[in-house]
Design a protein around this motif. Structure first.
Motif, PDB file in Angstrom:
ATOM      1  N   GLU A 177       0.832  -1.210   0.000  1.00 58.28           N
ATOM      2  CA  GLU A 177       0.000   0.000   0.000  1.00 58.28           C
ATOM      3  C   GLU A 177       0.864   1.257   0.000  1.00 58.28           C
ATOM      4  O   GLU A 177       0.633   2.213   0.755  1.00 58.28           O
ATOM      5  CB  GLU A 177      -0.953   0.002   1.200  1.00 58.28           C
ATOM      6  CG  GLU A 177      -1.949  -1.150   1.176  1.00 58.28           C
ATOM      7  CD  GLU A 177      -2.877  -1.137   2.385  1.00 58.28           C
ATOM      8  OE1 GLU A 177      -2.923  -0.101   3.089  1.00 58.28           O
ATOM      9  OE2 GLU A 177      -3.561  -2.151   2.608  1.00 58.28           O
ATOM     10  N   GLU A 178       1.898   1.239  -0.867  1.00 55.83           N
ATOM     11  CA  GLU A 178       2.807   2.370  -1.046  1.00 55.83           C
ATOM     12  C   GLU A 178       3.609   2.705   0.219  1.00 55.83           C
ATOM     13  O   GLU A 178       4.136   3.808   0.353  1.00 55.83           O
ATOM     14  CB  GLU A 178       2.056   3.614  -1.542  1.00 55.83           C
ATOM     15  CG  GLU A 178       1.369   3.385  -2.883  1.00 55.83           C
ATOM     16  CD  GLU A 178       0.693   4.643  -3.407  1.00 55.83           C
ATOM     17  OE1 GLU A 178       0.692   5.665  -2.684  1.00 55.83           O
ATOM     18  OE2 GLU A 178       0.187   4.598  -4.528  1.00 55.83           O
ATOM     19  N   GLN A 179       3.705   1.767   1.103  1.00 54.20           N
ATOM     20  CA  GLN A 179       4.525   1.928   2.304  1.00 54.20           C
ATOM     21  C   GLN A 179       5.621   0.867   2.299  1.00 54.20           C
ATOM     22  O   GLN A 179       5.364  -0.303   2.011  1.00 54.20           O
ATOM     23  CB  GLN A 179       3.691   1.788   3.583  1.00 54.20           C
ATOM     24  CG  GLN A 179       2.626   2.850   3.756  1.00 54.20           C
ATOM     25  CD  GLN A 179       3.218   4.216   4.076  1.00 54.20           C
ATOM     26  OE1 GLN A 179       4.405   4.352   4.346  1.00 54.20           O
ATOM     27  NE2 GLN A 179       2.382   5.245   4.047  1.00 54.20           N
ATOM     28  N   ASN A 180       6.854   1.305   2.596  1.00 54.42           N
ATOM     29  CA  ASN A 180       7.953   0.346   2.699  1.00 54.42           C
ATOM     30  C   ASN A 180       8.505   0.333   4.117  1.00 54.42           C
ATOM     31  O   ASN A 180       8.060   1.090   4.980  1.00 54.42           O
ATOM     32  CB  ASN A 180       9.046   0.647   1.672  1.00 54.42           C
ATOM     33  CG  ASN A 180       9.515   2.088   1.744  1.00 54.42           C
ATOM     34  OD1 ASN A 180       9.269   2.789   2.719  1.00 54.42           O
ATOM     35  ND2 ASN A 180      10.193   2.529   0.692  1.00 54.42           N
ATOM     36  N   TYR A 181       9.435  -0.568   4.356  1.00 54.48           N
ATOM     37  CA  TYR A 181      10.074  -0.724   5.666  1.00 54.48           C
ATOM     38  C   TYR A 181       9.093  -1.120   6.775  1.00 54.48           C
ATOM     39  O   TYR A 181       9.384  -0.940   7.946  1.00 54.48           O
ATOM     40  CB  TYR A 181      10.788   0.570   6.107  1.00 54.48           C
ATOM     41  CG  TYR A 181      12.073   0.837   5.372  1.00 54.48           C
ATOM     42  CD1 TYR A 181      13.261   0.221   5.756  1.00 54.48           C
ATOM     43  CD2 TYR A 181      12.101   1.720   4.294  1.00 54.48           C
ATOM     44  CE1 TYR A 181      14.453   0.483   5.091  1.00 54.48           C
ATOM     45  CE2 TYR A 181      13.285   1.984   3.617  1.00 54.48           C
ATOM     46  CZ  TYR A 181      14.454   1.360   4.015  1.00 54.48           C
ATOM     47  OH  TYR A 181      15.633   1.605   3.335  1.00 54.48           O
ATOM     48  N   THR A 182       7.951  -1.705   6.436  1.00 49.63           N
ATOM     49  CA  THR A 182       7.001  -2.035   7.507  1.00 49.63           C
ATOM     50  C   THR A 182       7.386  -3.314   8.236  1.00 49.63           C
ATOM     51  O   THR A 182       7.063  -3.464   9.425  1.00 49.63           O
ATOM     52  CB  THR A 182       5.578  -2.199   6.963  1.00 49.63           C
ATOM     53  OG1 THR A 182       5.498  -3.376   6.145  1.00 49.63           O
ATOM     54  CG2 THR A 182       5.142  -0.974   6.163  1.00 49.63           C
ATOM     55  N   ASN A 183       8.039  -4.262   7.556  1.00 48.89           N
ATOM     56  CA  ASN A 183       8.372  -5.558   8.162  1.00 48.89           C
ATOM     57  C   ASN A 183       7.141  -6.179   8.832  1.00 48.89           C
ATOM     58  O   ASN A 183       7.246  -6.841   9.868  1.00 48.89           O
ATOM     59  CB  ASN A 183       9.480  -5.390   9.207  1.00 48.89           C
ATOM     60  CG  ASN A 183      10.818  -5.034   8.586  1.00 48.89           C
ATOM     61  OD1 ASN A 183      11.504  -5.862   8.002  1.00 48.89           O
ATOM     62  ND2 ASN A 183      11.182  -3.762   8.699  1.00 48.89           N
ATOM     63  N   SER A 184       5.995  -5.940   8.258  1.00 51.57           N
ATOM     64  CA  SER A 184       4.736  -6.344   8.888  1.00 51.57           C
ATOM     65  C   SER A 184       4.271  -7.704   8.381  1.00 51.57           C
ATOM     66  O   SER A 184       4.749  -8.219   7.365  1.00 51.57           O
ATOM     67  CB  SER A 184       3.648  -5.308   8.603  1.00 51.57           C
ATOM     68  OG  SER A 184       3.408  -5.217   7.202  1.00 51.57           O
ATOM     69  N   LYS A 185       3.315  -8.258   9.095  1.00 48.23           N
ATOM     70  CA  LYS A 185       2.731  -9.539   8.698  1.00 48.23           C
ATOM     71  C   LYS A 185       2.051  -9.417   7.346  1.00 48.23           C
ATOM     72  O   LYS A 185       2.167 -10.309   6.495  1.00 48.23           O
ATOM     73  CB  LYS A 185       1.737  -9.996   9.774  1.00 48.23           C
ATOM     74  CG  LYS A 185       1.105 -11.351   9.495  1.00 48.23           C
ATOM     75  CD  LYS A 185       0.198 -11.754  10.648  1.00 48.23           C
ATOM     76  CE  LYS A 185      -0.431 -13.134  10.394  1.00 48.23           C
ATOM     77  NZ  LYS A 185      -1.315 -13.521  11.517  1.00 48.23           N
ATOM     78  N   GLU A 186       1.343  -8.313   7.140  1.00 55.82           N
ATOM     79  CA  GLU A 186       0.641  -8.108   5.865  1.00 55.82           C
ATOM     80  C   GLU A 186       1.640  -8.004   4.711  1.00 55.82           C
ATOM     81  O   GLU A 186       1.396  -8.526   3.614  1.00 55.82           O
ATOM     82  CB  GLU A 186      -0.220  -6.847   5.933  1.00 55.82           C
ATOM     83  CG  GLU A 186      -1.426  -6.942   6.858  1.00 55.82           C
ATOM     84  CD  GLU A 186      -1.099  -6.666   8.313  1.00 55.82           C
ATOM     85  OE1 GLU A 186      -2.025  -6.704   9.136  1.00 55.82           O
ATOM     86  OE2 GLU A 186       0.098  -6.429   8.628  1.00 55.82           O
ATOM     87  N   ALA A 187       2.780  -7.329   4.949  1.00 52.07           N
ATOM     88  CA  ALA A 187       3.789  -7.201   3.895  1.00 52.07           C
ATOM     89  C   ALA A 187       4.382  -8.562   3.552  1.00 52.07           C
ATOM     90  O   ALA A 187       4.596  -8.883   2.371  1.00 52.07           O
ATOM     91  CB  ALA A 187       4.885  -6.244   4.350  1.00 52.07           C
TER      92      ALA A 187
END
Length: 407
Positions: A177-187
């Motif tokens: 969703e145009e966001q980087n560096y999230t290291n998230s589960k969704e990513a």
């Protein structure tokens, strides 16, 4: 009377033929004995020379794979190395040349030693002499095998071999969703569904000594805490990254790895101090055991930032795959790049990564000499990926390029 004389002559002829046969047989035995002796001596010499080379390599910290590269390139990048064993090989060759001369001489003559009243005759044809050479060959061959195993140090892994490398690595879990560096589960899940099978994840230590998937505390957190605040694991897991994405602990990541069982994780840890590096990787090992899946450790590709970090991590766990990243080592030229490639080949590591702007086409030839794959970061344009692939770059850290975007 004539019959008696004839019989005597026939007997003499038979005896003569028998003597001649025995002489010929004795000559053949001697020649055969010489041939076998020469073969044994040559085998002992070759094995002993191999022992010398392997011992010198072990003493100097040179690996088998690097030795093969140096032999193939005639020690162009390691010109001083042959001098380390040249003199030893000259002495060894001289000793064996003397032994060959003595051995051949004593095949035809006995040694006679007078000791007081006793005359001792030692025949090289005696079993003890022959077994002496056999025993020497066996001992040298056994030492060669033992040292060879120690030198080549093969490792056997049940589930995963060394990482072959993918063309694309999802950077920091991959963009979402145009966001980087999230290291998230969704990513993580989004990258997997897009066809990514190697995912880089950032790790930081919490205040309670846990590892969580986060680039740093100063941004992307969107919380009420001050920028310098160090979260506990519980505090970190109770926030939403950019108010909408799910943060992951190391345990959460490993549970996902159980579900997505063909994913490999490239680590990006942040600490440079050796004691903190070892602390982080000890937590990694302990967490894998805690979740009941120590085999997951062989699906981590450890990103190292300098030479010392490799030894520090190996002291905790011998991971099958590593990649050296250069961004903390400063700029890179051909000389330093060659040094990095030699370091990697010496430790059987096959990947190196650098900033996209640092890559030079000349690096490709050097990398090929040492069997190293070049990766660059971070590339988010599919045309750039295709162009750099033509220059010989193997792979790319990326936020948004997916496998269906490149040929």
């Amino acid at each position: 009377m004539e019959n008696v004389c004839q019989r005597e002559e026939n007997n003499k002829e038979i005896e003569k033929e028998k003597d001649e046969k025995e002489l010929r047989a004795e000559k053949v035995r001697k020649q055969t004995g010489k041939g076998w002796l020469i073969a044994k001596l040559v085998a002992i010499l070759v094995l002993a020379m191999g022992l010398v080379v392997m011992t010198v390599c072990i003493e100097r910290g040179e690996s088998f794979s690097l030795l093969l590269v140096d032999l193939r390139t005639r020690f162009v990048d390691n010109a001083l190395f042959p001098y380390a064993f040249r003199n030893k090989l000259i002495v060894l060759a001289a000793v064996f040349l003397l032994l060959i001369v003595v051995a051949l001489f004593t095949q035809d003559f006995w040694w006679k030693l007078k000791l007081g009243k006793w005359e001792v005759v030692v025949s090289p044809q005696a079993a003890c002499f022959r077994w002496g050479w056999n025993l020497c060959l066996i001992v040298v061959a056994a030492a060669f095998v033992v040292q060879g195993v120690r030198f080549t140090h093969p490792t056997v892994r049940a589930a995963w071999k060394e990482w072959d490398g993918d063309a694309l690595i999802a950077h920091a879990g991959g963009g979402i969703e145009e966001q980087n560096y999230t290291n998230s589960k969704e990513a993580f899940i989004s990258s997997y569904e897009a066809g990514m099978r190697t995912i880089e994840i950032d790790f930081v230590l919490t205040s309670d000594d846990k590892l969580v998937c986060c680039h740093d505390w100063k941004k992307q957190m969107c919380s009420d805490y001050e920028a310098e605040y160090v979260y506990s694991e519980e505090e970190f897991l109770n926030i939403r990254i950019y108010d909408r994405f799910t943060p992951m602990s190391l345990e959460t990541l490993m549970e996902l790895m159980k579900i997505y069982d063909d994913v490999l994780i490239v680590t990006d840890t942040k600490d440079r101090k050796i004691e903190l590096v070892q602390k982080e990787f000890q937590i990694l090992v302990d967490t894998a055991k805690m979740v009941g899946a120590p085999e997951l450790l062989d699906r981590f590709v450890v990103q190292i930032y300098d030479y010392e970090m490799y030894d520090a991590v190996e002291a905790i766990y011998s991971f099958p795959s590593y990649v050296l990243t250069l961004y903390r080592l400063g700029g890179v030229d051909e000389e330093s790049f060659r040094e990095h490639c030699r370091f990697l080949r010496n430790r059987d590591i096959n990947s190196i990564t650098m900033r996209q702007s640092w890559f030079q086409p000349e690096f490709k030839e050097i990398a090929d000499t040492y069997g190293i794959d070049i990766y660059v970061h971070t590339v988010n344009n599919a045309d750039t990926v295709e162009e750099m692939q033509a220059w010989g770059v193997r792979g790319f850290y990326t936020d948004y390029v997916t496998p269906d975007m490149i040929p």
